[in-house]
Design a protein around this motif. Sequence first.
Motif, PDB file in Angstrom:
ATOM      1  N   MET A 184       1.835  64.506  24.661  1.00 40.57           N
ATOM      2  CA  MET A 184       2.024  64.522  26.095  1.00 40.57           C
ATOM      3  C   MET A 184       2.168  63.135  26.685  1.00 40.57           C
ATOM      4  O   MET A 184       2.061  62.961  27.872  1.00 40.57           O
ATOM      5  CB  MET A 184       0.831  65.207  26.762  1.00 40.57           C
ATOM      6  N   SER A 185       2.412  62.166  25.895  1.00 38.16           N
ATOM      7  CA  SER A 185       2.567  60.815  26.426  1.00 38.16           C
ATOM      8  C   SER A 185       3.994  60.548  26.892  1.00 38.16           C
ATOM      9  O   SER A 185       4.268  59.523  27.472  1.00 38.16           O
ATOM     10  CB  SER A 185       2.155  59.791  25.370  1.00 38.16           C
ATOM     11  N   GLU A 186       4.910  61.459  26.641  1.00 43.72           N
ATOM     12  CA  GLU A 186       6.295  61.260  27.038  1.00 43.72           C
ATOM     13  C   GLU A 186       6.472  61.195  28.556  1.00 43.72           C
ATOM     14  O   GLU A 186       7.159  60.307  29.052  1.00 43.72           O
ATOM     15  CB  GLU A 186       7.186  62.346  26.446  1.00 43.72           C
ATOM     16  N   PRO A 187       5.855  62.081  29.373  1.00 37.55           N
ATOM     17  CA  PRO A 187       6.019  61.949  30.826  1.00 37.55           C
ATOM     18  C   PRO A 187       5.484  60.613  31.343  1.00 37.55           C
ATOM     19  O   PRO A 187       6.035  60.048  32.268  1.00 37.55           O
ATOM     20  CB  PRO A 187       5.228  63.115  31.399  1.00 37.55           C
ATOM     21  N   GLN A 188       4.433  60.100  30.740  1.00 38.62           N
ATOM     22  CA  GLN A 188       3.898  58.810  31.159  1.00 38.62           C
ATOM     23  C   GLN A 188       4.907  57.693  30.903  1.00 38.62           C
ATOM     24  O   GLN A 188       5.079  56.812  31.727  1.00 38.62           O
ATOM     25  CB  GLN A 188       2.582  58.516  30.427  1.00 38.62           C
ATOM     26  N   LYS A 239       8.211  57.950  30.775  1.00 34.99           N
ATOM     27  CA  LYS A 239       9.329  58.067  31.720  1.00 34.99           C
ATOM     28  C   LYS A 239       8.937  57.492  33.074  1.00 34.99           C
ATOM     29  O   LYS A 239       9.725  56.821  33.720  1.00 34.99           O
ATOM     30  CB  LYS A 239       9.753  59.527  31.874  1.00 34.99           C
ATOM     31  N   LEU A 240       7.705  57.766  33.473  1.00 36.53           N
ATOM     32  CA  LEU A 240       7.257  57.262  34.754  1.00 36.53           C
ATOM     33  C   LEU A 240       7.191  55.740  34.740  1.00 36.53           C
ATOM     34  O   LEU A 240       7.625  55.084  35.683  1.00 36.53           O
ATOM     35  CB  LEU A 240       5.882  57.846  35.108  1.00 36.53           C
ATOM     36  N   SER A 241       6.689  55.168  33.664  1.00 38.42           N
ATOM     37  CA  SER A 241       6.600  53.711  33.624  1.00 38.42           C
ATOM     38  C   SER A 241       7.987  53.076  33.544  1.00 38.42           C
ATOM     39  O   SER A 241       8.212  51.997  34.075  1.00 38.42           O
ATOM     40  CB  SER A 241       5.738  53.259  32.442  1.00 38.42           C
ATOM     41  N   ARG A 242       8.937  53.721  32.890  1.00 35.08           N
ATOM     42  CA  ARG A 242      10.308  53.201  32.867  1.00 35.08           C
ATOM     43  C   ARG A 242      10.911  53.215  34.263  1.00 35.08           C
ATOM     44  O   ARG A 242      11.588  52.275  34.674  1.00 35.08           O
ATOM     45  CB  ARG A 242      11.188  54.050  31.940  1.00 35.08           C
ATOM     46  N   ARG A 293       9.286  53.060  37.064  1.00 29.54           N
ATOM     47  CA  ARG A 293       8.656  51.999  37.858  1.00 29.54           C
ATOM     48  C   ARG A 293       9.205  50.634  37.473  1.00 29.54           C
ATOM     49  O   ARG A 293       9.410  49.778  38.325  1.00 29.54           O
ATOM     50  CB  ARG A 293       7.147  52.020  37.659  1.00 29.54           C
ATOM     51  N   ALA A 294       9.435  50.417  36.195  1.00 28.48           N
ATOM     52  CA  ALA A 294       9.961  49.134  35.750  1.00 28.48           C
ATOM     53  C   ALA A 294      11.368  48.912  36.302  1.00 28.48           C
ATOM     54  O   ALA A 294      11.698  47.813  36.776  1.00 28.48           O
ATOM     55  CB  ALA A 294       9.974  49.069  34.227  1.00 28.48           C
ATOM     56  N   LEU A 295      12.204  49.942  36.265  1.00 33.05           N
ATOM     57  CA  LEU A 295      13.559  49.801  36.798  1.00 33.05           C
ATOM     58  C   LEU A 295      13.544  49.620  38.315  1.00 33.05           C
ATOM     59  O   LEU A 295      14.312  48.832  38.860  1.00 33.05           O
ATOM     60  CB  LEU A 295      14.404  51.014  36.416  1.00 33.05           C
ATOM     61  N   ALA A 296      12.656  50.348  38.996  1.00 38.96           N
ATOM     62  CA  ALA A 296      12.560  50.191  40.443  1.00 38.96           C
ATOM     63  C   ALA A 296      12.075  48.785  40.793  1.00 38.96           C
ATOM     64  O   ALA A 296      12.574  48.159  41.730  1.00 38.96           O
ATOM     65  CB  ALA A 296      11.624  51.243  41.030  1.00 38.96           C
ATOM     66  N   GLY A 297      11.122  48.282  40.038  1.00 38.37           N
ATOM     67  CA  GLY A 297      10.623  46.936  40.277  1.00 38.37           C
ATOM     68  C   GLY A 297      11.689  45.887  40.029  1.00 38.37           C
ATOM     69  O   GLY A 297      11.818  44.919  40.775  1.00 38.37           O
ATOM     70  N   ALA A 298      12.471  46.076  38.966  1.00 38.80           N
ATOM     71  CA  ALA A 298      13.539  45.124  38.663  1.00 38.80           C
ATOM     72  C   ALA A 298      14.607  45.156  39.756  1.00 38.80           C
ATOM     73  O   ALA A 298      15.136  44.112  40.156  1.00 38.80           O
ATOM     74  CB  ALA A 298      14.160  45.443  37.315  1.00 38.80           C
ATOM     75  N   GLY A 299      14.921  46.330  40.257  1.00 34.42           N
ATOM     76  CA  GLY A 299      15.905  46.443  41.339  1.00 34.42           C
ATOM     77  C   GLY A 299      15.413  45.784  42.614  1.00 34.42           C
ATOM     78  O   GLY A 299      16.167  45.093  43.310  1.00 34.42           O
ATOM     79  N   THR A 300      14.137  45.977  42.921  1.00 35.33           N
ATOM     80  CA  THR A 300      13.568  45.355  44.113  1.00 35.33           C
ATOM     81  C   THR A 300      13.563  43.836  43.980  1.00 35.33           C
ATOM     82  O   THR A 300      13.908  43.124  44.922  1.00 35.33           O
ATOM     83  CB  THR A 300      12.136  45.867  44.343  1.00 35.33           C
ATOM     84  N   ALA A 301      13.173  43.352  42.811  1.00 35.65           N
ATOM     85  CA  ALA A 301      13.154  41.902  42.593  1.00 35.65           C
ATOM     86  C   ALA A 301      14.557  41.318  42.705  1.00 35.65           C
ATOM     87  O   ALA A 301      14.749  40.234  43.278  1.00 35.65           O
ATOM     88  CB  ALA A 301      12.554  41.588  41.228  1.00 35.65           C
ATOM     89  N   GLY A 302      15.542  42.014  42.172  1.00 35.27           N
ATOM     90  CA  GLY A 302      16.919  41.540  42.273  1.00 35.27           C
ATOM     91  C   GLY A 302      17.409  41.503  43.710  1.00 35.27           C
ATOM     92  O   GLY A 302      18.091  40.565  44.131  1.00 35.27           O
ATOM     93  N   ALA A 303      17.059  42.531  44.475  1.00 34.29           N
ATOM     94  CA  ALA A 303      17.466  42.568  45.879  1.00 34.29           C
ATOM     95  C   ALA A 303      16.809  41.442  46.669  1.00 34.29           C
ATOM     96  O   ALA A 303      17.450  40.803  47.514  1.00 34.29           O
ATOM     97  CB  ALA A 303      17.119  43.920  46.495  1.00 34.29           C
ATOM     98  N   LEU A 304      15.544  41.188  46.397  1.00 34.46           N
ATOM     99  CA  LEU A 304      14.864  40.090  47.086  1.00 34.46           C
ATOM    100  C   LEU A 304      15.461  38.737  46.710  1.00 34.46           C
ATOM    101  O   LEU A 304      15.631  37.869  47.566  1.00 34.46           O
ATOM    102  CB  LEU A 304      13.371  40.114  46.763  1.00 34.46           C
ATOM    103  N   ALA A 305      15.792  38.562  45.446  1.00 30.31           N
ATOM    104  CA  ALA A 305      16.397  37.301  45.016  1.00 30.31           C
ATOM    105  C   ALA A 305      17.756  37.101  45.686  1.00 30.31           C
ATOM    106  O   ALA A 305      18.099  35.989  46.099  1.00 30.31           O
ATOM    107  CB  ALA A 305      16.542  37.280  43.501  1.00 30.31           C
TER     108      ALA A 305
END
Length: 70
Positions: A1-5, A7-10, A12-24
């Motif tokens: 059951m670690s697969e949903p975890q 996907k969620l962390s991926r 979040r990582a992609l959302a964080g990278a997108g936010t950081a890119g937009a801020l830059a």
Amino acid sequence: MSEPQSKLSRRRALAGAGTAGALAAAVAVLPKGQPAPAPTAAAQPAAEPAKGEGYQVTPHVLRYYQTARI
């Protein structure tokens, strides 16, 4: 059951990278700050506009108000 975890962390990582890119990108586009001008001895009050100066209701202003009505 670690697969949903994972996907969620991926996500979040992609959302964080997108936010950081937009801020830059936003920081790169903003103009550099200028130092504040030195305060003057006394600020001059704004003079009253002479007759015919200042805000005037003209045909193009009236047309804008008509088009902006909801």
